[in-house]
Design a protein around this motif. Sequence first.
Motif, PDB file in Angstrom:
ATOM      1  N   LEU A  55     -34.895  32.103  -0.119  1.00 58.06           N
ATOM      2  CA  LEU A  55     -36.197  31.452  -0.239  1.00 58.06           C
ATOM      3  C   LEU A  55     -36.824  30.913   0.916  1.00 58.06           C
ATOM      4  O   LEU A  55     -36.352  29.976   1.287  1.00 58.06           O
ATOM      5  N   TRP A 124     -38.226  16.836  -6.557  1.00 59.31           N
ATOM      6  CA  TRP A 124     -37.571  17.535  -5.486  1.00 59.31           C
ATOM      7  C   TRP A 124     -37.428  16.557  -4.457  1.00 59.31           C
ATOM      8  O   TRP A 124     -36.195  16.721  -3.993  1.00 59.31           O
ATOM      9  N   THR A 164     -39.067  24.294  -7.674  1.00 59.11           N
ATOM     10  CA  THR A 164     -38.323  25.579  -6.776  1.00 59.11           C
ATOM     11  C   THR A 164     -37.631  24.863  -5.534  1.00 59.11           C
ATOM     12  O   THR A 164     -37.826  23.759  -5.051  1.00 59.11           O
ATOM     13  N   TYR A 169     -43.230  23.938  -5.734  1.00 60.02           N
ATOM     14  CA  TYR A 169     -43.841  23.940  -6.722  1.00 60.02           C
ATOM     15  C   TYR A 169     -42.965  23.107  -7.888  1.00 60.02           C
ATOM     16  O   TYR A 169     -41.842  23.243  -7.635  1.00 60.02           O
ATOM     17  N   VAL A 171     -42.354  23.359 -11.779  1.00 62.91           N
ATOM     18  CA  VAL A 171     -42.102  24.422 -12.905  1.00 62.91           C
ATOM     19  C   VAL A 171     -42.103  23.799 -14.262  1.00 62.91           C
ATOM     20  O   VAL A 171     -41.148  23.334 -14.556  1.00 62.91           O
ATOM     21  N   PHE A 182     -46.505  26.669 -12.950  1.00 67.25           N
ATOM     22  CA  PHE A 182     -46.305  26.559 -11.547  1.00 67.25           C
ATOM     23  C   PHE A 182     -47.349  25.568 -11.167  1.00 67.25           C
ATOM     24  O   PHE A 182     -48.420  25.741 -11.140  1.00 67.25           O
ATOM     25  N   PHE A 206     -31.311  28.163 -10.644  1.00 63.28           N
ATOM     26  CA  PHE A 206     -31.669  28.756  -9.692  1.00 63.28           C
ATOM     27  C   PHE A 206     -30.532  29.507  -9.144  1.00 63.28           C
ATOM     28  O   PHE A 206     -29.362  29.178  -9.066  1.00 63.28           O
ATOM     29  N   GLY A 210     -31.998  31.023  -4.080  1.00 59.78           N
ATOM     30  CA  GLY A 210     -33.308  30.548  -4.707  1.00 59.78           C
ATOM     31  C   GLY A 210     -34.386  31.388  -4.991  1.00 59.78           C
ATOM     32  O   GLY A 210     -35.462  31.081  -4.997  1.00 59.78           O
ATOM     33  N   TYR A 212     -34.599  33.618  -7.302  1.00 58.82           N
ATOM     34  CA  TYR A 212     -34.824  33.754  -8.611  1.00 58.82           C
ATOM     35  C   TYR A 212     -34.275  32.725  -9.459  1.00 58.82           C
ATOM     36  O   TYR A 212     -33.325  32.143  -9.013  1.00 58.82           O
ATOM     37  N   THR A 228     -38.830  33.801  -7.887  1.00 60.11           N
ATOM     38  CA  THR A 228     -39.505  32.592  -7.623  1.00 60.11           C
ATOM     39  C   THR A 228     -40.715  32.340  -6.760  1.00 60.11           C
ATOM     40  O   THR A 228     -41.793  31.957  -6.992  1.00 60.11           O
ATOM     41  N   GLU A 229     -40.657  33.279  -5.575  1.00 58.86           N
ATOM     42  CA  GLU A 229     -41.551  33.358  -4.783  1.00 58.86           C
ATOM     43  C   GLU A 229     -42.914  34.135  -5.420  1.00 58.86           C
ATOM     44  O   GLU A 229     -44.184  33.609  -5.307  1.00 58.86           O
ATOM     45  N   MET A 231     -43.446  34.306  -8.549  1.00 60.24           N
ATOM     46  CA  MET A 231     -43.796  33.582  -9.955  1.00 60.24           C
ATOM     47  C   MET A 231     -44.106  34.680 -10.739  1.00 60.24           C
ATOM     48  O   MET A 231     -45.186  34.598 -11.421  1.00 60.24           O
TER      49      MET A 231
END
Length: 395
Positions: A55, A124, A164, A169, A171, A182, A206, A210, A212, A228-229, A231
């Motif tokens: 990712l 994060w 993520t 983001y 989630v 998101f 994840f 990263g 998915y 993930t990217e 969304m």
Amino acid sequence: MTTIRLPRKATALLAGLALAALAGCGAGDKGATEALGSKEPARPVKAVPAVPPGLAGMPPLLDPNDVYAADRPNQLSPVVKDFPSRVYVPNTGSNTVSVIDPATYTVIDTIPVGVQPQHVVPSWDMKTLWVNNNRGHTLTPINPATGEAGAPVEVHDPYNLYFTPNGKYAVVMASMDRELVFRDPHTMNRVKTVPVTCAGVNHADFSADGRYFIVSCEFSGELLKVDTEKMEVIGQQKLPFEGAMPQDVKVSPDGKTFYVADMMAHGMWVLGGDAFDVPKLLPTGKGCHGLYVSRDSREMYVSNRGEGSISVFDFTQNKLTKKWELPDGGSPDMGGVSADGKVLWLSGRYNGEVYAIDTTSGRQLAKIKVGGGPHGLAVYPQPGRYSLGHTGIFR
């Protein structure tokens, strides 16, 4: 200057010799045995396999074979190393967070929060703890350096919260709204809403790269696979068990296998994440609920809420090796592992208590009374470079 002109035959001969020399300096034919300027045999060039990109913006794994390599005992990031060691317990029935000093096994503070707090989630960047006030439709920030709560932020239906792997983001698992939302990870402003057709989105983890994540849907017994990217939901399947109620989700250290706790199937579903294949059930105990990886990445602790026990799964042996029974029974639910890896902390959902369990022997070290309906407690700080959310999934 005098120019020397060579005969045409000599010129052609020199050109041919130059081409031959250049050919000898290139890849050469397969029969070549010596490197230029050396009597040693030429070393064959090894082909390096291309590594699929992860990712964008995600910090690279410390060990491509172990997603938890950054979570070793007491390897605290400079961001969190000076935070006091605490256990933050959200009490869904009391609308409070009990704060436990793990050194003394005592409650040292009680923080009023919003309605029905479900989980305490490290951000994060690991600088903030977010309390998910599910029915109050807010997130309450707690400063882990001071233990003080800040002004609540309006977020609708925040049952659970993830981030993520690139930190781009947050989630929100909007369980009752049937949405994955998101949001900006700092302001919590909505960026994109992803409606889902399953009921009760609640837990996730994840893939190693990263790209998915897999989500459990508690009330319809389904699993989702989300890009993930982009969304977007890219996979959906019904668990092969009538009345399935999937809960916590964890990926294996090598990143190849996902485990999903199921409190009605009384075990873990095991499936390949990339293939998103049909999962197989591994029975653990009644009310299988929470999944927590040991600091050495060798074992996973599985809380069985319906029978007051903890099963221990060995990743290398691919089997359950131990079961620890709480001496007075109880309802071990969600929690985490201490920074040194020696203590497993779990909330007692239906008993208004928290359990501290020795990860070497399985012995109960303490049982601490807290508020009503304790749920997704967070042990903080913990090792790791960044948080993926829930009660503490660190990479």
